[in-house]
Design a protein around this motif. Structure first.
Motif, mmCIF file in Angstrom:
data_model
loop_
_atom_site.group_PDB
_atom_site.id
_atom_site.type_symbol
_atom_site.label_atom_id
_atom_site.label_comp_id
_atom_site.label_asym_id
_atom_site.label_seq_id
_atom_site.Cartn_x
_atom_site.Cartn_y
_atom_site.Cartn_z
ATOM 1 N N ASP A 177 -1.754 -5.862 3.010
ATOM 2 C CA ASP A 177 -1.710 -5.881 4.226
ATOM 3 C C ASP A 177 -1.670 -4.363 4.247
ATOM 4 O OD1 ASP A 177 0.820 -5.133 6.070
ATOM 5 O OD2 ASP A 177 0.200 -7.359 5.883
ATOM 6 N N GLU A 178 -1.743 -3.556 5.239
ATOM 7 C CA GLU A 178 -1.731 -2.392 5.931
ATOM 8 C C GLU A 178 -0.509 -1.449 6.516
ATOM 9 O OE1 GLU A 178 -5.044 -1.372 8.385
ATOM 10 O OE2 GLU A 178 -6.788 -2.497 7.097
ATOM 11 N N VAL A 179 0.449 -2.338 7.382
ATOM 12 C CA VAL A 179 0.681 -2.157 7.705
ATOM 13 C C VAL A 179 2.353 -2.680 6.462
ATOM 14 C CG1 VAL A 179 2.832 -2.452 10.127
ATOM 15 C CG2 VAL A 179 0.025 -3.172 9.653
ATOM 16 N N MET A 180 2.756 -3.976 5.989
ATOM 17 C CA MET A 180 4.186 -4.017 5.861
ATOM 18 C C MET A 180 3.520 -4.091 4.264
ATOM 19 S SD MET A 180 5.262 -4.153 8.849
ATOM 20 C CE MET A 180 7.158 -3.802 8.043
ATOM 21 N N GLY A 181 2.545 -3.757 3.636
ATOM 22 C CA GLY A 181 2.251 -3.927 2.310
ATOM 23 C C GLY A 181 2.050 -3.249 1.689
ATOM 24 N N LEU A 182 1.008 -2.744 0.847
ATOM 25 C CA LEU A 182 1.163 -2.110 -0.188
ATOM 26 C C LEU A 182 -0.440 -1.054 -0.186
ATOM 27 C CD1 LEU A 182 2.679 -2.980 -3.464
ATOM 28 C CD2 LEU A 182 3.304 -1.813 -1.915
ATOM 29 N N LYS A 183 -1.100 -1.748 1.396
ATOM 30 C CA LYS A 183 -2.827 -1.766 0.752
ATOM 31 C C LYS A 183 -3.017 -0.358 0.722
ATOM 32 C CE LYS A 183 -7.642 -2.450 2.801
ATOM 33 N NZ LYS A 183 -8.158 -3.322 3.039
ATOM 34 N N ALA A 184 -2.135 0.948 1.353
ATOM 35 C CA ALA A 184 -1.906 2.006 1.609
ATOM 36 C C ALA A 184 -2.250 3.131 0.171
ATOM 37 C CB ALA A 184 -0.798 2.886 2.462
ATOM 38 N N THR A 185 -1.478 2.374 -1.164
ATOM 39 C CA THR A 185 -1.470 2.209 -2.295
ATOM 40 C C THR A 185 -3.024 2.635 -3.302
ATOM 41 O OG1 THR A 185 -1.578 1.146 -3.344
ATOM 42 C CG2 THR A 185 0.280 1.939 -2.539
ATOM 43 N N GLY A 186 -3.878 2.213 -2.564
ATOM 44 C CA GLY A 186 -5.429 1.693 -2.797
ATOM 45 C C GLY A 186 -5.312 1.249 -4.837
ATOM 46 N N CYS A 187 -3.953 0.405 -4.632
ATOM 47 C CA CYS A 187 -3.969 -0.160 -6.258
ATOM 48 C C CYS A 187 -4.798 -1.671 -6.286
ATOM 49 C CB CYS A 187 -2.413 -0.077 -7.329
ATOM 50 S SG CYS A 187 -2.154 1.561 -7.026
ATOM 51 N N SER A 188 -5.175 -1.651 -7.039
ATOM 52 C CA SER A 188 -5.569 -3.257 -7.310
ATOM 53 C C SER A 188 -4.994 -3.764 -8.438
ATOM 54 C CB SER A 188 -7.008 -3.804 -7.032
ATOM 55 O OG SER A 188 -7.496 -2.731 -8.125
ATOM 56 N N VAL A 189 -4.669 -5.362 -8.668
ATOM 57 C CA VAL A 189 -3.618 -6.115 -9.886
ATOM 58 C C VAL A 189 -4.777 -7.069 -10.010
ATOM 59 C CG1 VAL A 189 -1.590 -6.737 -10.056
ATOM 60 C CG2 VAL A 189 -1.502 -4.978 -8.191
ATOM 61 N N ASP A 190 -5.113 -7.157 -11.221
ATOM 62 C CA ASP A 190 -5.269 -8.387 -11.725
ATOM 63 C C ASP A 190 -5.087 -9.358 -11.809
ATOM 64 O OD1 ASP A 190 -7.447 -8.841 -14.096
ATOM 65 O OD2 ASP A 190 -6.135 -9.745 -14.286
ATOM 66 N N MET A 191 -6.052 -10.606 -11.136
ATOM 67 C CA MET A 191 -5.660 -11.604 -11.127
ATOM 68 C C MET A 191 -4.142 -12.749 -12.073
ATOM 69 S SD MET A 191 -4.741 -14.675 -8.732
ATOM 70 C CE MET A 191 -5.805 -13.714 -7.323
ATOM 71 N N ALA A 192 -4.170 -12.049 -13.449
ATOM 72 C CA ALA A 192 -3.523 -12.074 -14.715
ATOM 73 C C ALA A 192 -2.449 -11.718 -14.166
ATOM 74 C CB ALA A 192 -4.422 -11.946 -15.524
#
Length: 443
Positions: A182-197
């Motif tokens: 989510d670009e507005v309310m979420g964490l997209k601006a951090t550019g981080c990705s999280v493993d599905m595990a």
């Protein structure tokens, strides 16, 4: 909050004040259609959803664990029916404040939301009743406690009880993924990705609490450099001390011990050990668990294995003298023994049947031949004069009755060691009948 104030739009707060708002608050749904994990409440043709749609609901009582959406739903409802929203916390409010708020908003287009309503005492809950009854206020109460124990009956009868469930694993993972993108309310601006595990692990350790899951996700993402890839090794380092939901003296406490005992009764040692581990991890007093094992030893195993009770008592003694962490092994040993043992509740049923007989029929007089014969007065009254001493008869059976109105209370079960008791009592009964028949037929 003034009469014309309404719940502020969260996005406006973020955009205009730039104030820090936790991810869990930012990701709250805005409309009923966005609510996850409560399909039994808001699914198609569900009662509450239709009442909200038609604005025909009265006072509501939301009951469920933390982080399942009770407050969020209350706010969405107020927006859906275009009502102003007044929120108070029962921990912080007193009678005078509550009376002032009710007088200010009654007969107006307001929803009064009381969080942790179980914290209100009886007088505070009583104060709500007249205006709820007349419809002058529309109340939504929220509680994590079983309302049957903590909310007075008159308030319950004036409300529609709505049971919220913990957020299921799949829905939780879906919301975590949405929060990351989510670009507005979420964490997209951090550019981080999280493993599905990692997302699956966060969902698993959050025990159905979506707020907790989002807080954990935010804590991890905000503690690593922008654009980082968060895998399981990073997660394990950051959140080693994940804990299970377990609150002493609250619903989770009683529900877990209930699951523990029922697993023992149901002969499932694996499930019983799991619930034992959860209680110990949550800081439960081992003596409380040991006491319940002593009860289960007689209530559920009973005469099917006579070793159960002394073993459970030994475990209780060990918990008293040794304590944690070592006594967890004693608890595990007895838990596995009781869960694996043959079961019989015949002793439990026998004493309940006898007690109920006394309540319904009163106590029988003690037969004269069984009364104490010590002392000259007792002997003059004839106490014990016709008592038959069992050891003076063949097989130590006199055939005498020990109640004026004989009745069977103990019904042995053919389970484990009780099979032998069953056979023994059948033999005794047969011999007794033979003796009684012989006495009756004497010339």
């Amino acid at each position: 909050m003034t009469d014309d104030q309404k719940t502020l739009d969260l996005q406006e707060v973020v955009e205009h004040t730039k104030a820090y708002i936790p991810l869990a608050s930012r990701m709250r749904p805005k409309i009923l259609a966005d609510i996850v994990g409560q399909n039994h409440i808001f699914g198609e043709n569900c009662l509450l959803a239709n009442l909200i749609k038609n604005n025909t609901f009265g006072s509501l009582l939301f009951y469920g664990p933390p982080g399942c959406g009770k407050t969020t739903v209350a706010e969405i409802i107020s927006r859906s029916v275009n009502c102003d929203f007044v929120k108070i916390n029962a921990v912080l409010s007193n009678v005078s404040e509550l009376r002032e708020i009710i007088n200010r908003i009654k007969n107006r287009n307001f929803i009064l939301f009381i969080d942790e309503i179980h914290r209100f005492n009886k007088a505070q809950q009583d104060l709500l009743l007249p205006d709820m009854e007349s419809g002058a206020i529309r109340l939504i109460g929220a509680t994590t406690y079983n309302p049957g124990f903590y909310v007075i009956s008159p308030l319950l009868s004036r409300s529609q009880l709505v049971k919220f469930e913990p957020i299921d694993h799949g829905s939780m993972v879906s919301i975590l993924q949405k929060a990351l993108t989510d670009e507005v309310m979420g964490l997209k601006a951090t550019g981080c990705s999280v493993d599905m595990a990692v997302l699956n692990k966060i969902a698993s350790v959050s025990d159905g609490d979506l707020r907790r899951a989002l807080n954990q996700l935010e804590a991890i993402v905000m503690s690593v450099p922008s654009g980082a890839m968060i895998d399981k090794s990073i997660f394990d380092k950051m959140l080693r001390n994940s804990y299970s939901k377990y609150d002493a003296d609250e619903d989770e406490h009683y529900d877990t011990i209930s699951a523990f005992i029922k697993s023992i009764r149901g002969c499932d040692p694996d499930a019983a050990i799991y619930w034992l581990a959860k209680m110990l991890a949550g800081g439960e007093d081992p003596r409380f668990i040991a006491r319940r094992l002593v009860i289960a030893a007689s209530e559920d195993v009973g005469l099917a294995d006579s070793r159960a009770l002394p073993l459970a008592m030994a475990c209780f003694d060990a918990c008293e003298k040794i304590g944690l962490p070592e006594c967890r092994i004693n608890l595990a040993q007895v838990t596995i023994f009781l869960a694996s043992a043959p079961k019989s509740n015949s002793a439990y049923l026998a004493i309940d049947k006898a007690v109920n007989n006394l309540k319904e029929n009163g106590a029988q007089p003690i037969p004269l031949w069984l009364r104490d014969s010590h002392g000259s007065v007792s002997k003059d009254l004839g106490n014990g004069s016709d008592y038959l001493y069992s050891h003076e008869f063949p097989n130590n059976i006199s055939g005498q009755e020990y109640m004026i109105l004989p009745e069977q209370f103990y019904f042995p079960k053919k389970s484990g060691s009780e099979q032998a008791i069953c056979e023994r009592l059948a033999e005794l009964k047969s011999r007794k009948l033979i003796i009684q028949s012989r006495d009756i037929n004497k010339p």
